[in-house]
Design a protein around this motif. Structure first.
Motif: not given
Length: 263
Positions: A201-203, A235-239, A247-249
């Motif tokens: 996952w990438k911010k 979902v975007l709003k939640m993200f 934590d991308e890792n």
């Protein structure tokens, strides 16, 4: 004699937030929820369910003017069940059945006055991703956004007449815990498939992953129970809300032939 007090002022709002912290001050595993997360539930500008629904929250005080309980009670027309069902949530109470019964009766009357035929709780005036369900097992540190209840809460609900509607299981694991052999075997088998790939996952690509999340979620749940769907914009709003703690890792999406299939 108990009295109900509508939460409609800065003072009552503060007491609604503070009471559970006092109630659980000796519970070593209790973690106080963020005030912001709770207040957003009751903010019509933040919670879209106020567009069609109604919600009020109350404090309950004894003859000495001490808070002994609190609750939110609401009608959400989008919460479709066989009967017209209202909800209660954010229930906290001292270990006293008479006090709990008074609160439950109050909520039942409030809901009946608004045409409801059944009462479900404790649930949230919103989605099931936060503050949903009664904790009856696993009284350790709660997962983020999940309820923490003392063991006696189950007795208060069941003695009044509440019954289990469905079991909701919440899982967590330590980042560096040993992975189950079942997962290792599964990975060994699927790693041989050249069409599969795993991506962090990438911010800086939240919009892309929001669309992928929605696609996976809807395919997984479209034919399950209430056939609930989720929109990518939601979902975007939640993200975006989660971004500061993301934590991308440890967050992964799985693709087969570049189509999202798991996360």
């Amino acid at each position: 004699m108990l009295k109900s007090i509508l939460v409609n002022s800065p003072e009552t709002q503060k007491e609604f937030l503070e009471f559970p912290a006092r109630l659980f001050r000796n519970e070593k595993n209790y973690i106080r929820p963020l005030d912001k997360d709770i207040e957003e539930v009751f903010n019509p500008n933040k919670n879209k369910f106020f567009r069609n629904g109604t919600c009020e929250r109350f404090l309950f005080k004894n003859a000495e003017n001490q808070t002994v309980g609190e609750v939110a009670v609401f009608v959400n027309p989008k919460y479709e069940q066989k009967l017209k069902t209202g909800g209660i949530g954010f229930f906290d109470c001292i270990d006293d059945q008479k006090t709990a019964n008074f609160i439950f009766d109050f909520c039942k009357n409030w809901l009946q006055e608004r045409g409801m035929e059944a009462m479900d709780g404790p649930i949230n005036f919103g989605e099931r991703d936060k503050f949903w369900g009664l904790l009856i097992e696993g009284f350790h540190e709660p997962l983020y956004g999940m309820n923490f209840h003392a063991p006696y809460y189950q007795k208060l609900f069941e003695n009044y007449g509440f019954q289990i509607y469905f079991n909701q299981l919440c899982y967590g694991r330590k980042v560096y815990d040993e992975v189950s052999q079942v997962f290792m075997n599964g990975h060994r088998m699927n790693a041989k498939n050249p069409n599969l790939k795993a991506v962090h996952w990438k911010k800086n690509q939240l919009e892309k992953f929001a669309h992928d999340f929605a696609e996976i979620y809807n395919k997984a749940w479209a034919n399950h129970g209430e056939e609930k769907q989720i929109e990518a914009k939601k979902v975007l709003k939640m993200f975006q809300t989660m971004k500061p703690i993301l934590d991308e890792n440890i967050s992964w999406f799985i693709y087969e032939n570049d189509k999202p299939i798991a996360m």
